[in-house]
Design a protein around this motif. Sequence first.
Motif, PDB file in Angstrom:
ATOM      1  N   ALA A 420       0.915  -1.149   0.064  1.00 32.42           N
ATOM      2  CA  ALA A 420       0.002   0.121  -0.048  1.00 32.42           C
ATOM      3  C   ALA A 420       0.902   1.526  -0.076  1.00 32.42           C
ATOM      4  N   ARG A 421       1.739   1.371   0.896  1.00 28.61           N
ATOM      5  CA  ARG A 421       2.898   2.418   1.028  1.00 28.61           C
ATOM      6  C   ARG A 421       3.346   2.753  -0.341  1.00 28.61           C
ATOM      7  N   GLN A 422       3.848   1.564  -0.927  1.00 25.00           N
ATOM      8  CA  GLN A 422       4.843   1.842  -2.144  1.00 25.00           C
ATOM      9  C   GLN A 422       3.855   2.221  -3.439  1.00 25.00           C
ATOM     10  N   PHE A 423       2.673   1.578  -3.260  1.00 22.19           N
ATOM     11  CA  PHE A 423       1.641   2.108  -4.627  1.00 22.19           C
ATOM     12  C   PHE A 423       1.512   3.424  -4.291  1.00 22.19           C
ATOM     13  N   GLY A 424       1.220   3.979  -3.047  1.00 21.85           N
ATOM     14  CA  GLY A 424       1.081   5.225  -2.879  1.00 21.85           C
ATOM     15  C   GLY A 424       2.127   6.166  -3.335  1.00 21.85           C
ATOM     16  N   ALA A 425       3.259   5.701  -3.278  1.00 18.41           N
ATOM     17  CA  ALA A 425       4.671   6.274  -3.549  1.00 18.41           C
ATOM     18  C   ALA A 425       4.491   6.579  -5.056  1.00 18.41           C
ATOM     19  N   VAL A 426       4.405   5.578  -5.633  1.00 16.82           N
ATOM     20  CA  VAL A 426       4.119   5.512  -7.073  1.00 16.82           C
ATOM     21  C   VAL A 426       3.049   6.416  -7.585  1.00 16.82           C
ATOM     22  N   MET A 427       1.963   6.402  -7.033  1.00 21.54           N
ATOM     23  CA  MET A 427       0.905   7.483  -7.486  1.00 21.54           C
ATOM     24  C   MET A 427       1.293   8.870  -7.243  1.00 21.54           C
ATOM     25  N   GLY A 428       1.875   9.339  -5.847  1.00 14.96           N
ATOM     26  CA  GLY A 428       2.382  10.410  -6.075  1.00 14.96           C
ATOM     27  C   GLY A 428       3.447  10.972  -6.872  1.00 14.96           C
ATOM     28  N   ALA A 429       4.574  10.157  -7.135  1.00 14.49           N
ATOM     29  CA  ALA A 429       5.679  10.563  -7.968  1.00 14.49           C
ATOM     30  C   ALA A 429       4.976  10.768  -9.337  1.00 14.49           C
ATOM     31  N   SER A 430       4.091   9.693  -9.945  1.00  8.22           N
ATOM     32  CA  SER A 430       3.695   9.700 -11.190  1.00  8.22           C
ATOM     33  C   SER A 430       2.633  10.825 -11.483  1.00  8.22           C
ATOM     34  N   LEU A 431       1.258  10.948 -10.813  1.00 12.78           N
ATOM     35  CA  LEU A 431       0.318  11.738 -10.742  1.00 12.78           C
ATOM     36  C   LEU A 431       0.816  13.218 -10.605  1.00 12.78           C
ATOM     37  N   LEU A 432       1.430  13.284  -9.314  1.00 14.47           N
ATOM     38  CA  LEU A 432       1.845  14.813  -9.143  1.00 14.47           C
ATOM     39  C   LEU A 432       3.046  15.336  -9.968  1.00 14.47           C
ATOM     40  N   GLY A 433       3.805  14.172 -10.610  1.00 13.35           N
ATOM     41  CA  GLY A 433       4.846  14.756 -11.454  1.00 13.35           C
ATOM     42  C   GLY A 433       4.458  14.849 -12.755  1.00 13.35           C
TER      43      GLY A 433
END
Length: 528
Positions: A420-433
């Motif tokens: 869950a944590r790392q999926f959220g990290a990917v979402m943060g990096a990709s979506l906000l980026g």
Amino acid sequence: MPRARRTTTGWRASSAATAPTGKGSVRGSHLATLVAMCLGAMVTFFHLTATVSTLTTIQRDLRIDPTSVVWIPSAYTLTLASLILSAATLGSRYGRKRMFSAGVGAMMAGAGVVALATLPGWVVAGQLVAGAGGALILSNSLAILGVTFTDPHRRTEVITAWAAASGVGLSVGPLIAGTLLAHVHWHGVFLSTVVLGVLTLAVTARWVAESRQPTSRPDLLGLLLGTLAVAAAVYALIEGGRRGYTSPAVAAAWFIAGAAVVAFVIVELRTAAPMLDVRLFRSPSFSAVMLVAAVSLFGFTGVSILLVLFHERAQALSPLDTGWRMLVLFGLYALTAFAAGPAIRRTGFKAPLTLGLLLGGLASLGLSTHTPDTPFGRSWPLLALFGAACGLVVAPATAAALASVAPARAGMAAAAVNTARQFGAVMGASLLGTLLSTTLVADLPGRLAAHGVPESTRAAVQAAVRSGTGDTATPAGPARQALAESLTAGVQAGLRVNAVVFLAAAVLALTLIRNRPHQHQPTADNRS
């Protein structure tokens, strides 16, 4: 060499040579185990922030376009998130210490590939290998701590210390990267991961005992489907920013992810020894903890990337100066995460999680008002507030997940919360980026016109931005000021989105999360 001996409650360390049986020896062994696992967590997150700190330099050197540069940190989190479930299963089956050590070795190998890379493809390849190592490290380090410290309160304090160690890695990553970038080529930054990996392996080999669940049968079909589901979803998130979220390739990835999730749930419900007991998600509290864990890394990772790019490109700071400013955020995160363990014993989980999400949302809103001319004297309180807020969320969310299950199932809970944590990290990096890059490209023409930049120069600047050379190809003066303002607009948009996500998650934490899950002995599979 310490060995693990199975008992009815977990394992204990023993040694044929020294036979330590006293309480002091056991405590010393447990402390050394905690140090080793914290080193593993530290090197995993150090590599992430060191990578983020070198993004601008790598992009300039290898001439990577803005929508492709997101793959450099995202490739790392892609394999990390995709393989965490399977990494926990491998550790339970073949030995958690063995898989942890293999993960450190893979992390070192991946960093070595990046250190020798001269093409973008090799940088991404090295990051993929390092991410696989990170999956083995994070899942098995948490599982080792879970079976070593079986007392619920002590386990909570240990896990928050583990989370604080990740904050130390986050803090020193930008500083070491900035210092090295001032004296050597960016390739040298990634050799730091190799050095830290050697230290981690040395401590692990000397002090950590082996532990496993030899009676568990490998859930091969569940492992394959779980990995496929996460990998397809993460790929769709990353590529959606480049091709569009409705493009055929991205739509196909979403379809594969959805089908794999459905098949995974069916298989796990029918398997006698599932890699992840999906019945745990029947508990609203456990499900909410997983969501909060994802949101915490969504904001922490995404906002960190936005702020690094803002400092280096909009405010024209060096990587080292950026590292010192980010130390306020990362340092407060580490201190707060470490202090959260003893506090949870008095307050339970709900208060720190809700308060942290609320303060993180408000800090994001405050940071979204900053411009390239905002002095550090005005920004550091909000950086500190956001770091402390994340420390109140990341560590307690991880501890709450492991406190929701029996010690024997620590590996399963560790895999779930880390996924869950790392999926959220990917979402943060990709979506906000992606939001940053698309806002930058869309906003730039109007800014250039408003600053009176000649038409010929406008076209050259826009072409340079699309090719990834905007910082070096844009002339000083009005054009560079317009570029800084457009990038700031993208950063502000991402911070506002993060604020909404954090505030919504705060409501869920307040209403759904059980305050003290370990007050009820979790003997049932579906209890949280």
